[in-house]
Structures are given as C-alpha cells and as structure tokens.
Scaffold this motif. Structure first.
Motif, short mmCIF file in Angstrom:
data_model
loop_
_atom_site.label_atom_id
_atom_site.label_comp_id
_atom_site.label_asym_id
_atom_site.label_seq_id
_atom_site.Cartn_x
_atom_site.Cartn_y
_atom_site.Cartn_z
N LYS A 1 5.02 4.74 11.61
CA LYS A 1 6.11 5.56 11.11
C LYS A 1 6.44 5.18 9.67
N LYS A 2 6.33 3.88 9.36
CA LYS A 2 6.65 3.43 8.02
C LYS A 2 5.80 2.23 7.64
N ARG B 1 -2.21 3.42 -5.75
CA ARG B 1 -0.94 3.91 -5.24
C ARG B 1 -1.08 5.38 -4.85
N GLU B 2 -1.76 6.15 -5.69
CA GLU B 2 -1.98 7.56 -5.40
C GLU B 2 -2.85 7.73 -4.15
N ARG B 3 -3.84 6.89 -4.01
CA ARG B 3 -4.72 6.98 -2.85
C ARG B 3 -3.98 6.63 -1.57
N LEU B 4 -3.14 5.61 -1.61
CA LEU B 4 -2.33 5.26 -0.44
C LEU B 4 -1.41 6.41 -0.06
N GLN B 5 -0.80 7.02 -1.05
CA GLN B 5 0.10 8.14 -0.77
C GLN B 5 -0.67 9.32 -0.20
N GLU B 6 -1.87 9.54 -0.71
CA GLU B 6 -2.68 10.66 -0.23
C GLU B 6 -3.11 10.45 1.22
N VAL B 7 -3.62 9.24 1.52
CA VAL B 7 -4.18 8.98 2.85
C VAL B 7 -3.08 8.77 3.89
N LEU B 8 -2.12 7.92 3.57
CA LEU B 8 -1.10 7.57 4.56
C LEU B 8 0.11 8.51 4.49
N GLY B 9 0.60 8.73 3.28
CA GLY B 9 1.71 9.66 3.14
C GLY B 9 1.34 11.04 3.63
N GLY B 10 0.09 11.45 3.35
CA GLY B 10 -0.37 12.75 3.79
C GLY B 10 -0.47 12.87 5.30
N ALA B 11 -0.57 11.72 5.98
CA ALA B 11 -0.64 11.72 7.45
C ALA B 11 0.74 11.57 8.08
N GLY B 12 1.78 11.56 7.27
CA GLY B 12 3.14 11.50 7.80
C GLY B 12 3.76 10.12 7.81
N VAL B 13 3.04 9.12 7.27
CA VAL B 13 3.60 7.76 7.20
C VAL B 13 4.59 7.70 6.05
N THR C 1 6.39 0.16 12.72
CA THR C 1 6.69 -0.11 11.32
C THR C 1 6.06 -1.44 10.92
N PHE C 2 5.58 -1.49 9.68
CA PHE C 2 4.89 -2.67 9.17
C PHE C 2 5.40 -2.94 7.77
N ASP C 3 5.75 -4.20 7.49
CA ASP C 3 6.37 -4.56 6.22
C ASP C 3 5.54 -5.65 5.54
N LEU C 4 4.90 -5.28 4.44
CA LEU C 4 4.14 -6.22 3.61
C LEU C 4 4.75 -6.28 2.21
N SER C 5 6.05 -6.10 2.13
CA SER C 5 6.74 -5.99 0.85
C SER C 5 7.05 -7.36 0.25
N MET C 6 7.57 -7.32 -0.99
CA MET C 6 8.18 -8.47 -1.67
C MET C 6 7.18 -9.53 -2.10
N GLY C 7 5.88 -9.29 -1.92
CA GLY C 7 4.90 -10.32 -2.22
C GLY C 7 3.98 -9.94 -3.36
N VAL C 8 2.90 -10.71 -3.48
CA VAL C 8 1.92 -10.50 -4.54
C VAL C 8 0.78 -9.67 -3.97
N LEU C 9 1.04 -8.38 -3.78
CA LEU C 9 0.04 -7.45 -3.27
C LEU C 9 -0.61 -6.73 -4.44
N LEU D 1 6.07 5.87 3.19
CA LEU D 1 5.59 4.77 2.36
C LEU D 1 6.65 4.36 1.35
N ASP D 2 6.85 3.07 1.20
CA ASP D 2 7.68 2.56 0.11
C ASP D 2 6.76 1.80 -0.84
N LEU D 3 6.48 2.43 -1.98
CA LEU D 3 5.58 1.86 -2.98
C LEU D 3 6.31 1.45 -4.25
N ASP D 4 7.63 1.38 -4.17
CA ASP D 4 8.42 1.04 -5.35
C ASP D 4 8.03 -0.36 -5.85
N ARG D 5 7.68 -0.44 -7.12
CA ARG D 5 7.30 -1.75 -7.68
C ARG D 5 8.49 -2.67 -7.85
#
Length: 319
Positions: free
Chosen positions: A267-268, A281-293, A241-249, A295-299
């Motif tokens: 896994k996440k 956001r759509e591309r991340l969901q397609e590539v990573l979400g589509g591979a079973g990861v 699991t990798f967390d890059l949340s809460m910042g200016v991404l 994803l938390d993309l909530d703004r």
C-alpha cells in the motif's frame, strides 16, 4: 539533520503531560483512561526526580485505569540511565493492570540529543508487563534488548541515532507472534550503530513475525545493503507498508528494489530522505506508483558533502 519529536499519541490515545509540581493544583486532569500520560522531569537542574514525579502521578490518578504511560525526560539523561525508572514501573505493576502502552525516553533535542540519551536493559519491562500491546524506546547509548518472548505485543519501535548490533540481534531473535508493526531506527556507526545486514536476517526471514504488516528499517547508513536484501526477503510478501526512509539510500539500493521481488502489493513504500537520482526516482514512480503503491520520494534534508574527492552522505537523525 532532523530531530525526533514528542509523541502525540500512544495506544490510540492523545498524550497528556502530567503537570509539574507547581501546576498540579491548578491543572485539571483528564480521566485516567482517556489519555496516554507523559511523566517527565527536567533534564537539567530538575527540582524533582522522575520517580518523585511518578509518585505524585500515582497519588493523583486512578492508576488501575491507566492504559498508556510515556516516560519523558529524566534528570541528567545525558549521564544517567533509566534503571530507577524501570524499577519504579515494575514495582507499580499491581497498580497498573490496564497498562497496554509504554514508551521509554520521549525527549526532544533541547532536553537531550537522541545519541546522548542513556538507556538500559529494557527486557525486564517486556517480561514484567506481559499484556503490553505497544512498546517503544528512544536512545541507543547503553541500550540492551535481549531476546524476549511476548505474546500480546503488536507494535515495537526503537528510535536511535545508532542502535547497537547486540540490541538488533536481540530484537531479531525475539518471538513476537502478535507483532504487526516493527520500526527500527538503525542509525550510523558514528553513534554506535554497528549492525550488519546479517544481524537483520531473522527479521527479513520473518519466521518469528507471522502477523507483521508494517516494517521500518530506516535511518541507516547501510540502507543500500538493506534494500538489496529486501529483493529476496520472505517477510516482504506479507507486508502492507514498508519504510526504508531517513537513511543513505542511493541509486544502488533503488535499483535493487526494482530488480528484486515485486513490491506492487504494498500500500505504501516510504523512501523519504534519500540520495536517489532523478531517472531512478522517475522509474520507481512509474513502476510502483503506476501500480497503485503510495510512494514517498521526498529528498527532505538529504544533502551531500564532498571533501578531497570523497562524497559524504548522512542519515536523517544522528546526534
């Protein structure tokens, strides 16, 4: 702006508030090893000091069975650091042989804003309790984290609105062979978060963290730089699991995540509170979400302000 909340558990145990002086005689106490004990006093106009509360705790509870202590608010934490608290805990070492979890500074905003919490040198706690498995600290003002060697620590959390670069370098230079979980809230330069991406290099290399499975580098105003460095960071391959949340991404960092080394083994991936555009956001969901990861993309509460043509973006937890 988000605010840190009280811990609900430590070492897998629910957190229980040791009662205040007026409630000691009327509040039933759980078994000493059944909970993580939060010991606190009022930040403002306290009727007792934290060390006095700790003395009451030690007299009421079989400390030889205590597995986790959560240090809550102490008197005038906005002006005074926890040096006496650290001393009291170290003095009590012979009476705390089972202690495996320790958290320093579990305060919510009404007790003390995270950027106002005065901290201290936490190295003596890690040196003094060599069998700790979990350690955490909240507050970056005055925080000192020297490079340490600790053979049993499995989880390390540092929550700040601004983590001093020297403290980041201390964590990065530490030898923590058992560490599985590392979570750093790097914060913003407005509140003392002056770390550069080079300060994180030893963590991203991962040589001193052979068992690491979760990495959080979040709440940062250099989130794009971190995401770019992640593209080739050796430590990433062993993470679950990798967390890059809460910042200016922004899209810059999001594109770097997609163009670098594959992240499909995760896994996440937590990116909540972000400034990503819809297509990315759509591309991340397609590539990573589509591979079973997962994803938390909530703004979340990530909002932009514009002033004189300049766009301002904010970390989730600053003040």
């Amino acid at each position: 702006m988000s605010y840190p909340r009280h811990l609900k558990e430590s070492c897998g145990l629910p957190v229980f508030d040791f009662p205040s002086p007026g409630d000691t005689d009327t509040t039933p106490l759980p078994a000493a090893d059944a909970v993580a004990w939060r010991i606190s006093c009022d930040s403002y106009d306290s009727e007792e000091s934290w060390t006095e509360a700790f003395a009451r705790f030690a007299a009421a509870v079989d400390t030889t069975l205590v597995r986790a202590i959560v240090v809550g608010s102490w008197e005038e934490a906005y002006e005074s650091g926890p040096e006496e608290i650290i001393g009291a805990l170290l003095d009590a070492r012979p009476r705390l042989p089972a202690l495996r979890g320790l958290f320093l500074g579990d305060m919510e905003s009404e007790q003390c804003e995270i950027s106002w919490i005065n901290q201290s040198d936490v190295g003596p706690l890690l040196d003094g309790f060599p069998e700790l498995e979990e350690f955490g600290v909240r507050g970056g003002s005055g925080l000192v984290f020297p490079a340490v060697t600790h053979h049993t620590l499995r989880s390390l959390t540092v929550e700040t609105g601004g983590m001093p670069a020297e403290a980041v370098r201390g964590v990065a230079a530490s030898d923590l062979p058992a560490l599985v979980h590392l979570d750093l809230w790097l914060g913003t330069s407005e509140y003392g978060g002056d770390a550069a991406i080079t300060d994180l290099a030893p963590i991203l290399d991962g040589d001193r963290l052979p068992r690491l499975r979760h990495l959080g580098l979040r709440n940062s105003d250099i989130q794009d730089e971190i995401a770019t460095a992640v593209a080739s960071a050796p430590v990433v391959a062993r993470l679950e699991t990798f967390d890059l949340s809460m910042g200016v991404l922004t899209d810059q960092g999001g594109a770097a995540l997609l163009s670098g080394q594959p992240l499909t083994h995760l896994k996440k991936l937590d990116l909540h509170h972000n400034y990503l555009g819809g297509p990315l956001r759509e591309r991340l969901q397609e590539v990573l979400g589509g591979a079973g990861v997962t994803l938390d993309l909530d703004r979340g509460h990530a909002e932009e302000d514009e002033d004189d043509g300049r766009v301002w973006r904010y970390v989730a937890v600053g003040e």
